[in-house]
Structure formats: C-alpha cells, structure tokens
Write an enzyme that holds these catalytic residues in place. Structure first.
Site, short mmCIF file in Angstrom:
data_model
loop_
_atom_site.label_atom_id
_atom_site.label_comp_id
_atom_site.label_asym_id
_atom_site.label_seq_id
_atom_site.Cartn_x
_atom_site.Cartn_y
_atom_site.Cartn_z
N TYR A 134 0.84 -1.19 0.00
CA TYR A 134 0.00 0.00 0.00
C TYR A 134 0.88 1.25 0.00
O TYR A 134 2.11 1.16 0.09
CB TYR A 134 -0.91 0.01 1.24
CG TYR A 134 -0.16 -0.19 2.52
CD1 TYR A 134 0.45 0.88 3.18
CD2 TYR A 134 -0.01 -1.46 3.08
CE1 TYR A 134 1.17 0.69 4.34
CE2 TYR A 134 0.70 -1.66 4.25
CZ TYR A 134 1.29 -0.58 4.88
OH TYR A 134 2.01 -0.77 6.02
N ASP A 180 7.45 1.74 11.54
CA ASP A 180 8.84 1.30 11.31
C ASP A 180 9.82 1.94 12.27
O ASP A 180 10.76 1.29 12.74
CB ASP A 180 9.25 1.60 9.87
CG ASP A 180 8.67 0.61 8.87
OD1 ASP A 180 8.01 -0.36 9.31
OD2 ASP A 180 8.85 0.81 7.66
N GLU A 219 32.19 -8.93 27.75
CA GLU A 219 32.88 -9.46 26.58
C GLU A 219 34.03 -8.56 26.12
O GLU A 219 34.73 -8.89 25.17
CB GLU A 219 31.88 -9.64 25.42
CG GLU A 219 30.87 -10.75 25.65
CD GLU A 219 31.53 -12.11 25.74
OE1 GLU A 219 32.51 -12.35 25.01
OE2 GLU A 219 31.08 -12.93 26.56
#
Length: 356
Positions: free
Chosen positions: A53, A120, A313
């Site tokens: 769309y 989004d 880490e």
C-alpha cells in the site's frame, strides 16, 4: 397561543441541551493529535491490500473524521506536522516534533498529545521524545499495521484508544507511551517485533505497562528509568544532532562500514555486536583506533533482550567504551546523540545509559 407556548418550551429545551453539551465538553480532556503520516494514514488498491500500500496519504482531519466517537471522550484538535512514511524520519524531523510537543504541552488548554506515526521507526521517535519532552502530561504515539482502506483496519480503534490514554489522569507522569492493539507500552522498552501482524509491538522481558479495555486505560506497572520532565536534555536551542551511526555485528564481519562512518565524521558508533556485544578479532583494533581518534564507542547487542554487561565481553574500562545496558542499538543511538549535546566524557555518558 398554544403554538407560542410550545415554541417557547422547545426553545428552552434546545437551550438546555446546548448548555448541557457545552458543560460536558468542558469536562472532557483537551487532546491535540499531531499527525506525521505512516500506515495509519495509508491507502491500498483494494480492501484486501495489507502489503504494498501507499503510506502517508490521508490527512489528520480525515483521520479524526473517521472516528466520530472521539468526540465522546475528548475535545480533539488536529495538526499535520509531517506527511511521511516513518522509514524517512530524520533527526531534523525529531527536533521539529519535539519542540512542537513542548510548545503545546506548555499551554493550559492542552491536557495531552497523541502522535500518529508510522510503525517502522515509532519506537525510536517515542524514545527520543521520552528524553526531551519537558512535561508530565501524557504523550502517546499510535499507528497501525494495516492501511486505512483495509478490510479490518486497526488504525481507527488504535487512535480512539490512544486518545483515551492521552486524556487520562492515570497516564500523567508515566513518560511517553506507545498504544496499539489494546496495549500500553513504555517508549524506552517497546519494540516492533513483526513485519506485518497487528500485535507487532511488544516489550520483551520487562513487559507492557497496561491495557485499554471498556473505554478505560488500566496501568499495572511503570518504568523506573528517568524520563520527560526529569531528564537533563533540552533541545530548545538545538538545531542539529551529532552524527552517530550503527555498525552491525555478524559472522565474518569486516571493518568497511566502521571505517566509512569514522571517515565521514561520526562522533559516535553503536557497535551492535553478537551475543553480549562481543567484538570480533578483526574489528576490535578498528574500534580501538576510532576511540583514540575521539569517536565515542558504545557496545550494544543485536540480540534484543538482556543487559549488556559492562566489562563482560570486552574490558570497557581499559578501552574507554560504554555499555548500552538494556537499550537496543537503535535506541542506544538516540541516547548517545543527546548525550553528546552535553558532554564527551565517557564516565558521564555511561551514567546516562544507566539512568535513562
């Protein structure tokens, strides 16, 4: 004579009804709807078109007109701020929107704000506003996963529920909120989790704040992180935000993107590492070199859940890197941009990541 008496009675009744309606309107909260485009304002080729769309084609007044029930729960006004698909949202759009929100919330005749937005980048806009809005009045972002022309469009009910939340006293002081699919989420923690389904917006692990049911929002928890009126960020005189880019971690990763961002003048880099923000052996030297040149490095994770352990880490103390805590990479970018408007001191920026 009888006709004149009846006319007077009808006139009196009409006057009473008008006064009652006016009194009811005065009791309702005043909610401003700021429209920015997105799928909620999108249209498709047919009623069954839910992909492919065109976003951002319907104006704010048409959105409001499609939900006449809004008049029963709030005095609503609309303003078209942008008309874009949210993948095209920029830092400049955020600054414009944030300043407009602050100006409106400073008015006595505005009790809350609803922002219609594409899904989004909704979580990013919401978190940006959560850090820069200078009011405890409710600000609620809302969108849709289906365009307005779809057979079962979710935009109208989402908009109605968002207005309910924005006008609710229970939402005051809760920070910027995201309301879709009958759920209320905190801007800091919510994320889009599915490409197309109406239940896409989730708050992994930490959980949503509440629900909307029967025309009323119900809150069950609140975020413990500082937000809105309690933050140290002020965009009143900010016209541009520092360049911060995201480098994504993956197997066999190279330094091409990182080197390009640094060469282009990035003030900060979000390293969206694998696992707990691990640094690949071939990338770590480039990150160290970038930091020595003055670029701020934030270790985040592409995983999407969990705490990014400082000195886990990587030896962040020794490398002078920052740990993103529980922020995903796209939200870590927003906090770092705003942090860099105030300081380049990594200890101070780390404090901000544990505060917001």
């Amino acid at each position: 004579m009888l006709r004149q008496t009846l006319s007077r009675h009808f006139l009196l009744l009409a006057t009473c009804l008008c006064l009652a309606a006016a009194a009811q309107a005065q009791k309702l909260p005043n909610v401003m709807i700021l429209a920015t485009g997105g799928t909620i304002a999108g249209t498709g080729a047919s009623s069954t078109t839910t992909v492919g769309y065109t976003a951002a084609t319907v104006g704010v007044q048409q959105l409001i007109g499609a939900v006449p029930e809004l008049a029963e729960v709030a005095n609503v006004k609309g303003e078209q701020v942008f008309q874009i698909a949210s993948e095209s949202m920029t830092n400049e759009h955020w600054l414009t929107l944030g300043k407009r929100v602050n100006a409106l919330l400073a008015q006595n005749d505005v009790d809350g704000i609803v922002i219609t937005h594409g899904t989004d980048t909704m979580e990013e806009t919401a978190y940006f506003l959560d850090l820069v809005v200078k009011s405890r009045k409710p600000v609620v972002l809302v969108g849709a996963m289906r365009p307005s022309t779809a057979l079962s469009a979710d935009g109208p009910i989402n908009l109605f529920n968002a207005v309910l939340v924005a006008g609710s006293r229970d939402a005051v002081g809760k920070g910027v909120l995201v309301a879709l699919n009958d759920q209320i989420h905190a801007a800091r923690d919510v994320t889009k989790s599915n490409t197309s389904t109406p239940d896409s917006f989730r708050t992994p692990e930490l959980g949503l704040l509440g629900y909307i049911q029967g025309g009323k929002p119900f809150f069950y928890r609140a975020s413990t992180r500082r937000h809105t009126a309690d933050t140290e960020f002020d965009i009143a005189n900010v016209n541009t935000l520092p360049q911060v880019d995201i480098v994504y971690g993956y197997a066999s990763m190279n330094t091409v993107a990182l080197d390009a961002f640094v060469a282009a003048g990035a003030k900060g880099i979000i390293h969206a590492g694998v696992g707990d923000g691990s640094l690949a052996a071939r990338v770590k030297p480039a990150l160290i070199a970038a930091r020595k040149k003055g670029t701020i490095i934030v270790r985040a994770s592409r995983v999407g859940q969990g705490i990014l352990a400082r000195n886990g880490e990587a030896n962040d103390d020794e490398l002078d890197f920052i740990a993103a805590d529980t922020l995903n990479p796209q939200k870590a970018r927003i906090l770092l941009m705003l942090a860099l408007t105030r300081t380049t001191n990594t200890a101070e920026i780390q404090r901000m990541f544990y505060t917001y």
